[in-house]
Scaffold this motif. Structure first.
Motif, PDB file in Angstrom:
ATOM      1  N   SER A 238       0.834  -1.199   0.000  1.00 32.55           N
ATOM      2  CA  SER A 238       0.000   0.000   0.000  1.00 32.55           C
ATOM      3  C   SER A 238       0.869   1.248   0.000  1.00 32.55           C
ATOM      4  CB  SER A 238      -0.909   0.026   1.229  1.00 32.55           C
ATOM      5  OG  SER A 238      -0.138   0.261   2.395  1.00 32.55           O
ATOM      6  N   PHE A 239       0.223   2.381  -0.257  1.00 35.01           N
ATOM      7  CA  PHE A 239       0.914   3.668  -0.213  1.00 35.01           C
ATOM      8  C   PHE A 239       1.496   3.921   1.177  1.00 35.01           C
ATOM      9  CE2 PHE A 239       0.516   8.399   0.368  1.00 35.01           C
ATOM     10  CZ  PHE A 239       1.634   8.727  -0.386  1.00 35.01           C
ATOM     11  N   ASN A 240       0.788   3.514   2.204  1.00 35.25           N
ATOM     12  CA  ASN A 240       1.275   3.708   3.576  1.00 35.25           C
ATOM     13  C   ASN A 240       2.601   2.987   3.807  1.00 35.25           C
ATOM     14  OD1 ASN A 240      -0.829   5.356   4.364  1.00 35.25           O
ATOM     15  ND2 ASN A 240      -2.084   3.659   5.081  1.00 35.25           N
ATOM     16  N   ASP A 241       2.772   1.822   3.190  1.00 40.28           N
ATOM     17  CA  ASP A 241       4.035   1.098   3.302  1.00 40.28           C
ATOM     18  C   ASP A 241       5.174   1.912   2.692  1.00 40.28           C
ATOM     19  OD1 ASP A 241       2.687  -1.012   4.468  1.00 40.28           O
ATOM     20  OD2 ASP A 241       2.666  -2.235   2.644  1.00 40.28           O
ATOM     21  N   ILE A 242       4.914   2.514   1.536  1.00 45.18           N
ATOM     22  CA  ILE A 242       5.937   3.330   0.872  1.00 45.18           C
ATOM     23  C   ILE A 242       6.276   4.531   1.751  1.00 45.18           C
ATOM     24  CG2 ILE A 242       6.541   4.665  -1.181  1.00 45.18           C
ATOM     25  CD1 ILE A 242       4.431   3.046  -2.708  1.00 45.18           C
ATOM     26  N   LYS A 243       5.253   5.179   2.296  1.00 46.69           N
ATOM     27  CA  LYS A 243       5.441   6.369   3.139  1.00 46.69           C
ATOM     28  C   LYS A 243       6.331   6.081   4.346  1.00 46.69           C
ATOM     29  CE  LYS A 243       3.527  10.382   2.943  1.00 46.69           C
ATOM     30  NZ  LYS A 243       4.211  11.558   2.413  1.00 46.69           N
ATOM     31  N   GLN A 244       6.250   4.868   4.873  1.00 51.32           N
ATOM     32  CA  GLN A 244       7.089   4.507   6.013  1.00 51.32           C
ATOM     33  C   GLN A 244       8.566   4.496   5.627  1.00 51.32           C
ATOM     34  OE1 GLN A 244       5.689   0.813   7.665  1.00 51.32           O
ATOM     35  NE2 GLN A 244       3.782   1.720   8.388  1.00 51.32           N
ATOM     36  N   ASP A 245       8.853   4.150   4.372  1.00 51.55           N
ATOM     37  CA  ASP A 245      10.237   4.065   3.904  1.00 51.55           C
ATOM     38  C   ASP A 245      10.731   5.346   3.239  1.00 51.55           C
ATOM     39  OD1 ASP A 245      10.625   1.333   4.694  1.00 51.55           O
ATOM     40  OD2 ASP A 245       9.365   0.749   2.997  1.00 51.55           O
TER      41      ASP A 245
END
Length: 98
Positions: free
Chosen positions: A37-44
């Protein structure tokens, strides 16, 4: 994530040597991820932006360069569509279809 294609990074780095290390870092980091998800990308990548139609914009080398990628979470693939300067990025008329 599987990145398609490393050749774009190589070609851009040949013209912009200062982008080589940051792009290799981006490639290495993304290759090790399993985003869903986009949230996963945002974490990195805190500064990543979603611009629609599965297109994501990454800041490279302190926002000197931009990388646009299409990300397919189901297929676990990242398709590099554009790498360029911030100025070149600003000239893109239809970013969702690049």
């Amino acid at each position: 994530m599987r990145i398609v294609t490393y050749k774009r990074i190589q070609e851009f780095s040949e013209k912009h040597a200062d982008a080589e290390i940051p792009l290799k870092y981006w490639y290495s980091s993304v290759s090790k991820k399993d985003w869903s998800s986009f949230n996963d990308i945002k974490q990195d990548f805190n500064s990543v932006g979603y611009v629609g139609n599965h297109h994501f914009v990454f800041n490279i080398k302190g926002n000197k360069y931009r990388l646009i990628a299409i990300i397919s979470f189901n297929a676990k693939k990242v398709y590099i569509r554009f790498i360029g300067s911030h100025v070149e990025y600003d000239k893109i008329q239809d970013i969702q279809n690049i």
